[in-house]
Design a protein around this motif. Structure first.
Motif, PDB file in Angstrom:
ATOM      1  N   ARG A 174      48.315  41.728 105.792  1.00  0.00           N
ATOM      2  CA  ARG A 174      48.095  42.905 106.580  1.00  0.00           C
ATOM      3  C   ARG A 174      47.960  44.254 105.857  1.00  0.00           C
ATOM      4  O   ARG A 174      48.226  44.285 104.661  1.00  0.00           O
TER       5      ARG A 174
ATOM      6  N   THR B  15      49.842  46.217 111.565  1.00  0.00           N
ATOM      7  CA  THR B  15      48.264  45.763 112.298  1.00  0.00           C
ATOM      8  C   THR B  15      48.860  43.590 111.872  1.00  0.00           C
ATOM      9  O   THR B  15      50.323  43.253 111.449  1.00  0.00           O
ATOM     10  N   ASN B  16      47.806  44.094 113.074  1.00  0.00           N
ATOM     11  CA  ASN B  16      48.118  42.318 112.582  1.00  0.00           C
ATOM     12  C   ASN B  16      47.189  41.164 111.519  1.00  0.00           C
ATOM     13  O   ASN B  16      47.023  41.740 110.706  1.00  0.00           O
TER      14      ASN B  16
END
Length: 491
Positions: free
Chosen positions: A130, A135-136
């Protein structure tokens, strides 16, 4: 002359019994052994096939799907990390899990009579990183599964089977809460599938005895004890006192390994070529001889072709080009002799590298001979394992080095920047398995509160975890080290 003509009702009863027997056999085959193809989406792209495609492990190593589904609901107390209960079901094991997917990456689902869950190569060879904690994750196939706690998964299944709650009454009650099985499947699960699954899992306990030894530290996230797995599962060797944990390796761009030039595979050069490594790893996942040899060889060939052509991932963040240019001659002076020369891909003597020797001690010539014999007896042909005692570790290719953290064969140094420090200055304790990337140091964040909460603790003073050796470039200045790390990002 005696007449033995049967009465009509006897003939009818016999006919009825035959019909019932045939129907029973048909139902038994259909619900217990008939193999169905996976859904088309699992092989829609090569990447999807690598992540979710079956390699045949469901036959002997598969766990019935509905048992697999309800175990975390019944046994959340057995999902442990560093001795503490880890919430989140199977996600607590650190497995990469794509949004919208039924199972984690590397977990396959296939119906052989009934739906079963097993693993493929992606379970150990998919990396998650990440940009920040908000964030993903980005998944990179072919990379080391640095977040996955494989040992915890092995223990979890065995520990569940050992618990008296693993019985048909409790499991069926939980299964009935989440799905509606038809009457035949209910009977099969209650009287056959659940008892047999429990028995099969308990049988694994003896083979996994060494992972319960108190004198062996936990592997932690992103590591396994590869050659002991081979000894105790493939050749059924008696347990010894060796312990050699290693980082999950990357498997991209396998064409760089050239057997004819003396290149060897695995950290200690104990296998001849990539095809052999893929076959042996797949056999380890199967846990037995292939149920269908032709299909198995087709899977191995496909994996070999795919991973041979799979490129190393480019560094996804900004690179300071001026600094990287300054680092290039430093690489040539301090790294290229081993990592960009004829020595690359070949084992170097341990005395020259000086790293932890645990991995070397866990394998030997005799074990290689026995393992090759076992595979030959299965009717499988490959160059196989090198029938020699091990002398050192392979000088690694550095393509995609930015994503191979932690470093050294046992993952005992968290970042590239730390690897350029003398041993005395390297972190003695850090946490493995957190996936936020450290763009400055080249590795993963490993000592923040969140990294400590998510990751597993590695003490480099523990057995097999030594961070000594590989003191190349340690005499450079701080600015030179930063430049060298910047250049390494470009490889």
């Amino acid at each position: 002359m005696i007449s033995c003509a049967c009465k009509p009702w006897v003939k009818g009863l016999v006919f009825f019994a035959v019909v019932v027997g045939i129907l029973g056999a048909m139902i038994g085959y259909d619900r217990g052994f008939r193999e169905h193809s996976q859904p088309a989406w699992t092989s829609a792209t090569p990447e999807m096939r690598f992540k979710y495609g079956s390699i045949g492990a469901e036959h002997d190593a598969g766990v019935p799907y509905w048992i697999f589904y309800v175990l975390p609901r019944i046994f959340p107390d057995k999902l442990l990390q560093d001795g503490k209960v880890a919430p989140g079901g199977y996600a607590a094991l650190g497995v990469p899990w794509e949004q919208g997917q039924e199972l984690p990456v590397g977990f396959t689902k296939k119906t052989i009579g009934f739906p079963r869950v097993a693993n493929n190569c992606a379970v150990c060879h998919t990396t998650s990183y990440r940009v920040s904690a908000e964030t993903n994750p980005v998944l990179v196939v072919g990379g080391p599964a640095h977040t996955t706690n494989v040992e915890a998964f092995f223990r979890y299944l065995i520990d569940c089977a050992k618990d008296p709650r693993f019985n048909a009454d409790i499991l069926m009650a939980e299964i009935n809460r989440v799905t509606e099985l038809d009457p035949i499947d209910k009977l099969l699960y209650r009287f056959f599938i659940i008892p047999i699954t429990r028995q099969r899992l308990l049988e694994r306990e003896a083979q996994f005895a060494w992972i319960y030894r108190p004198d062996f530290p936990d592997w932690g996230r992103g590591r396994d004890d590869a050659m002991n797995l081979t000894k105790y599962f493939m050749i059924r060797a008696p347990m010894d006192d060796t312990f050699g944990p290693t980082d999950m390796p990357s498997v991209w761009n396998l064409k760089k390994y050239d057997w004819a030039r003396g290149h060897r595979m695995n950290y200690a050069g104990d296998s001849n070529d990539a095809y052999s490594v893929i076959m042996d790893s797949a056999l380890g996942l199967l846990g037995a001889a292939p149920a269908n040899k032709e299909d198995f060889l087709g899977q191995v060939k496909w994996l070999h072709t795919y991973l041979t052509q799979l490129p190393a991932p480019p560094y996804p963040f900004p690179i300071d080009r001026a600094r990287a240019d300054a680092g290039k001659p430093l690489f040539a002076a301090h790294c290229a002799r081993c990592h960009a020369s004829e020595l690359t891909g070949r084992p170097l003597p341990l005395a020259e590298i000086g790293t932890d020797r645990g991995r070397l001690d866990s394998w030997n010539k005799g074990a290689a001979i026995k393992a090759n014999q076992v595979v030959r007896e299965m009717g499988l042909d490959r160059r196989g394992l090198v029938e020699e005692d091990l002398q050192g570790y392979v000088a690694a290719f550095l393509d995609g080095i930015w994503l191979k953290a932690p470093y050294l064969h046992n993952g005992s140094v968290p970042t590239l920047r730390d690897l350029l420090e003398p041993v005395a200055n390297r972190p003695r304790v850090f946490w493995r398995g957190y996936d936020v990337y450290d763009q400055k140091k080249g590795g993963f964040v490993n000592d923040t509160p969140e990294a400590k909460r998510v990751g597993t603790r590695l003490d480099t003073g523990s057995r097999g975890g030594g961070n000594q050796g590989h003191e190349f470039g340690t005499g450079l200045s701080a600015l030179e080290k930063e430049a060298l790390v910047e250049y390494l990002k470009t490889l």
